[in-house]
Design a protein around this motif. Structure first.
Motif, mmCIF file in Angstrom:
data_model
loop_
_atom_site.group_PDB
_atom_site.id
_atom_site.type_symbol
_atom_site.label_atom_id
_atom_site.label_comp_id
_atom_site.label_asym_id
_atom_site.label_seq_id
_atom_site.Cartn_x
_atom_site.Cartn_y
_atom_site.Cartn_z
ATOM 1 N N UNK A 129 -8.856 12.905 15.813
ATOM 2 C CA UNK A 129 -8.371 14.301 15.893
ATOM 3 C C UNK A 129 -7.969 14.821 14.658
ATOM 4 N N UNK A 130 -8.755 16.051 14.151
ATOM 5 C CA UNK A 130 -8.409 16.670 13.073
ATOM 6 C C UNK A 130 -6.854 17.057 13.026
ATOM 7 N N UNK A 131 -6.174 16.878 11.753
ATOM 8 C CA UNK A 131 -4.847 17.133 11.354
ATOM 9 C C UNK A 131 -4.257 18.335 12.329
ATOM 10 N N UNK A 132 -4.801 19.547 12.131
ATOM 11 C CA UNK A 132 -4.261 20.627 12.482
ATOM 12 C C UNK A 132 -4.353 20.648 14.122
ATOM 13 N N UNK A 133 -5.185 19.604 14.708
ATOM 14 C CA UNK A 133 -5.254 19.962 16.348
ATOM 15 C C UNK A 133 -4.430 18.563 17.029
ATOM 16 N N UNK A 134 -3.601 18.050 16.348
ATOM 17 C CA UNK A 134 -2.949 17.047 16.866
ATOM 18 C C UNK A 134 -1.750 17.508 17.772
ATOM 19 N N UNK A 135 -1.243 16.923 18.973
ATOM 20 C CA UNK A 135 -0.353 17.146 19.671
ATOM 21 C C UNK A 135 -0.675 18.532 20.388
ATOM 22 N N UNK A 136 -1.990 18.843 20.819
ATOM 23 C CA UNK A 136 -2.252 20.000 21.681
ATOM 24 C C UNK A 136 -2.843 19.621 22.779
ATOM 25 N N UNK A 137 -3.026 18.388 22.961
ATOM 26 C CA UNK A 137 -3.602 17.983 24.618
ATOM 27 C C UNK A 137 -5.131 17.659 24.300
ATOM 28 N N UNK A 138 -5.746 17.773 23.180
ATOM 29 C CA UNK A 138 -7.216 17.560 22.995
ATOM 30 C C UNK A 138 -7.363 16.086 23.095
ATOM 31 N N UNK A 139 -6.555 15.314 22.415
ATOM 32 C CA UNK A 139 -7.059 13.711 22.545
ATOM 33 C C UNK A 139 -7.060 13.341 23.923
ATOM 34 N N UNK A 140 -5.818 13.646 24.563
ATOM 35 C CA UNK A 140 -5.484 13.445 25.865
ATOM 36 C C UNK A 140 -6.899 13.756 26.869
ATOM 37 N N UNK A 141 -7.087 15.087 26.884
ATOM 38 C CA UNK A 141 -8.379 15.365 27.642
ATOM 39 C C UNK A 141 -9.752 14.700 27.073
ATOM 40 N N UNK A 142 -9.800 14.502 25.644
ATOM 41 C CA UNK A 142 -11.124 13.931 25.492
ATOM 42 C C UNK A 142 -11.167 12.168 26.078
ATOM 43 N N UNK A 143 -10.020 11.800 25.677
ATOM 44 C CA UNK A 143 -9.947 10.038 26.256
ATOM 45 C C UNK A 143 -10.300 10.079 27.697
ATOM 46 N N UNK A 144 -9.473 10.979 28.684
ATOM 47 C CA UNK A 144 -9.362 11.059 30.013
ATOM 48 C C UNK A 144 -11.037 11.309 30.228
ATOM 49 N N UNK A 145 -11.777 12.241 29.848
ATOM 50 C CA UNK A 145 -13.061 12.485 30.122
ATOM 51 C C UNK A 145 -13.959 11.404 29.579
ATOM 52 N N UNK A 146 -13.797 10.444 28.664
ATOM 53 C CA UNK A 146 -14.646 9.367 28.117
ATOM 54 C C UNK A 146 -14.410 8.411 29.182
ATOM 55 N N UNK A 147 -13.149 8.119 29.764
ATOM 56 C CA UNK A 147 -12.701 7.064 30.833
ATOM 57 C C UNK A 147 -13.444 7.057 31.753
ATOM 58 N N UNK A 148 -13.543 8.591 32.387
ATOM 59 C CA UNK A 148 -14.085 8.681 33.647
ATOM 60 C C UNK A 148 -15.509 8.572 33.663
ATOM 61 N N UNK A 149 -16.235 9.031 32.396
ATOM 62 C CA UNK A 149 -17.450 8.837 32.391
ATOM 63 C C UNK A 149 -18.012 7.524 32.360
ATOM 64 N N UNK A 150 -17.181 6.600 31.402
ATOM 65 C CA UNK A 150 -17.550 5.232 31.151
ATOM 66 C C UNK A 150 -17.437 4.458 32.616
ATOM 67 N N UNK A 151 -16.371 4.700 33.535
ATOM 68 C CA UNK A 151 -16.335 4.076 34.691
ATOM 69 C C UNK A 151 -17.295 4.430 35.714
#
Length: 197
Positions: free
Chosen positions: A114-136
């Motif tokens: 995640x780019x430096x200015x976008x950390x701690x905004x919930x973006x990584x959580x949303x992205x990882x969750x979406x990828x996990x759902x898709x992978x499974x």
């Protein structure tokens, strides 16, 4: 290893959405935004990944990345997506699901930035969750593994929040900026409870 049939190509060309994020494959038109975000985030990112030379964020290098991503996608061996903020389509980072194995293993290795200015905004959580759902659900994997350095507390919190369990430490797991670094190893199984985020 006995290989079963890989999932259909649409599973490797997804558009994934999990507020506040949308994920999709990179295209050549993403180069400028990708280069600018990586360059603006250089100090932040190279704490956890190899430093890069100027040619590694050139347009020619980006084209090679797209070619390699497409090859992995077509053979069902990997999935590389960029993460965009849904509200205004601003690029905020990226995710990879690599080393995908089928047959008895049905596993993959998750990476993210995640780019430096976008950390701690919930973006990584949303992205990882979406990828996990898709992978499974769509690639039918059983196990996703992620690794992070012991000093990367933010990444450890992210993985825990997304339902990963820490399994142990891999000694001298990755060589980053000339030195071997231990990494915590985390995993999430398809049978683990889904986390509501």
């Amino acid at each position: 290893m006995f290989l079963t049939k890989t999932p259909s190509l649409p599973a490797f060309d997804p558009v994934l959405v999990h507020d506040p994020i949308m994920l999709r494959s990179a295209v050549l038109d993403d180069f400028e935004a990708w280069r600018n975000l990586r360059e603006d985030s250089r100090e932040h990112l190279t704490r956890w990944e190899e430093k890069w030379a100027p040619h590694q964020i050139s347009q020619a290098s980006f084209k090679r990345r797209l070619k390699n991503y497409d090859r992995d996608r077509r053979r069902g061996g990997g999935l590389s997506l960029l993460a965009f903020r849904r509200s205004d389509k601003t690029l905020v980072g990226g995710l990879t699901l690599t080393n995908i194995r089928y047959g008895a293993s049905r596993s993959g290795l998750l990476g993210y930035w995640i780019g430096a200015k976008f950390t701690r905004c919930g973006y990584a959580t949303g992205a990882v969750t979406a990828m996990l759902d898709h992978a499974f659900d769509n690639i039918d994997l059983n196990r996703i593994v992620a690794a992070c350095q012991p000093e990367n507390v933010a990444s450890q919190r992210l993985l825990s929040k997304c339902g990963f369990s820490q399994e142990g430490i891999a000694r001298s797991y990755l060589k980053i900026n000339g030195q071997w670094h231990d990494h915590h190893i985390f995993s999430k199984l398809s049978s683990d409870p889904k986390i509501k985020i």
